[in-house]
Enzyme design. Structure first.
Site, PDB file in Angstrom:
ATOM      1  N   GLY A  42      34.354  44.793  39.715  1.00 25.54           N
ATOM      2  CA  GLY A  42      35.337  45.110  40.738  1.00 25.54           C
ATOM      3  C   GLY A  42      35.532  43.908  41.624  1.00 25.54           C
ATOM      4  CD  GLN A 183      35.299  49.556  32.659  1.00 25.46           C
ATOM      5  OE1 GLN A 183      35.974  50.131  31.804  1.00 25.46           O
ATOM      6  NE2 GLN A 183      35.092  48.253  32.638  1.00 25.46           N
ATOM      7  CG  ASP A 224      40.123  42.299  38.390  1.00 26.87           C
ATOM      8  OD1 ASP A 224      38.914  42.255  38.668  1.00 26.87           O
ATOM      9  OD2 ASP A 224      40.682  43.312  37.926  1.00 26.87           O
TER      10      ASP A 224
END
Length: 337
Positions: A42, A183, A224
């Site tokens: 993350g 996830q 990201d």
């Protein structure tokens, strides 16, 4: 995640939802290994653990500048796509000449800034999402994990869903399982259950159909790395989700801290995309998923074009791309001190 008694403590995300295990990382090698196997992941969380990693590197190098630089390089390169990691390593490393105490103080400040950013993103994102649907309860779709596990507290996109839930404006969250490492299935549903938010899980390949059938009001994702032109790198599958949302006329909103915006990267074409090799595809969740010697392409991220994104929400602003707003001119992050 936190600094506890001269070590970094993180939840091992590979063990969830079966077990809640806390790892103690005492060396840079420990941090790099945890990042590599996705025990910590993350974008905001990577930035924080990178900052703490600098403190470990300073202690390990014991005044040897060459060793310090080598250790910092190991940290920066642990995951190439997420800009937060390298950015926070460099920011905290600026304090190395002032000694270990200054480095640790800077790393703790990075942690505190990310926590504050999560709270502000939750509020701004919920306000914006409510405007998109005229203030009625809504169904949200999301991919991967963008909650507290991906940050320190709160999170990014999932923090917005949690805030909507607090306000009584969340009908439910539709979470993609998120191949290849699940996830969404393993982590996002675990966090949603803990917050008591209504949710259902779908396979990734069902997302376009669910959107087209009108079951979803808004798609919320994290990021990201966000390029200067607002192209956005996120978990693999996000691009396809954005295409499906555009076709269905569903708003697609990216929620990420300012530290994820990389004005030095002109467009998504310049964002490095990490390929994690075949093993996760051919042998997860169990050995023998595919026949032996099967080759695979396994990009961990993809890039969503800016024209597919309705808006980008950060702790400081809502950049409504659908109305012609741009990212240019804003600082990347709040300076330390």
């Amino acid at each position: 995640m936190d600094w506890v008694e001269d070590a970094v403590e993180v939840i091992d995300q590979t063990m969830l939802p079966g077990a809640l295990r806390v790892l103690r990382l005492t060396t840079v090698a420990d941090v790099v290994a945890a990042i590599d196997r996705l025990a910590v992941r993350g974008a905001p969380a990577l930035g924080v653990v990178g900052g703490f990693g600098v403190a470990l590197a300073h202690r390990e190098s014991a005044g040897d500048s060459a060793q310090l630089q080598a250790l910092l390089g190991d940290l920066e390169n642990a995951r190439p796509t997420a800009v937060n990691l390298s950015l926070m390593v460099r920011r905290v490393a600026e304090f190395a000449p002032q000694g270990f105490g200054a480095v640790l103080e800077a790393a703790l400040e990075v942690r505190d800034q990310e926590i504050a950013a999560s709270r502000k993103m939750a509020t701004r994102g919920a306000d914006f999402a409510a405007q998109l649907v005229d203030g009625r309860p809504m169904t949200v779709m999301t991919i991967c994990n963008t909650g507290a596990l991906a940050a320190v507290e709160g999170g990014t996109a999932l923090a917005v869903a949690e805030e909507l839930h607090r306000r009584g404006l969340l009908e439910e969250v539709v979470a993609l399982e998120t191949r290849p490492l699940l996830q969404g299935a393993r982590l996002t549903t675990w966090e949603l259950a803990r917050m008591g938010a209504p949710h259902r899980l779908i396979v990734d390949s069902a997302a376009a159909s669910v959107l087209a059938r009108g079951f979803v009001d808004v798609v919320l994702t994290g990021a990201d790395r966000i390029a200067a032109n607002a192209d956005t790198a996120n978990k693999i599958g996000t691009y396809g989700l954005a295409l499906a949302a555009a076709d269905a006329g569903v708003p697609f909103v990216v929620v990420a801290p300012e530290s994820t915006i990389d004005l030095g990267t002109t467009s998504g074409a310049s964002i490095p995309i990490e390929d994690r090799g075949a093993r996760e595809v051919v042998s997860y969740p169990r050995e023998g998923t595919a026949p032996p010697e099967t080759k695979a392409i396994n990009p961990a991220f993809d890039v969503t074009r800016a024209d597919l994104i309705t808006a980008i929400v950060t702790e400081r602003r809502v950049v409504n791309l659908s109305e012609g707003a741009t990212l240019t001119g804003e600082p990347e992050a709040t300076p330390l001190r």
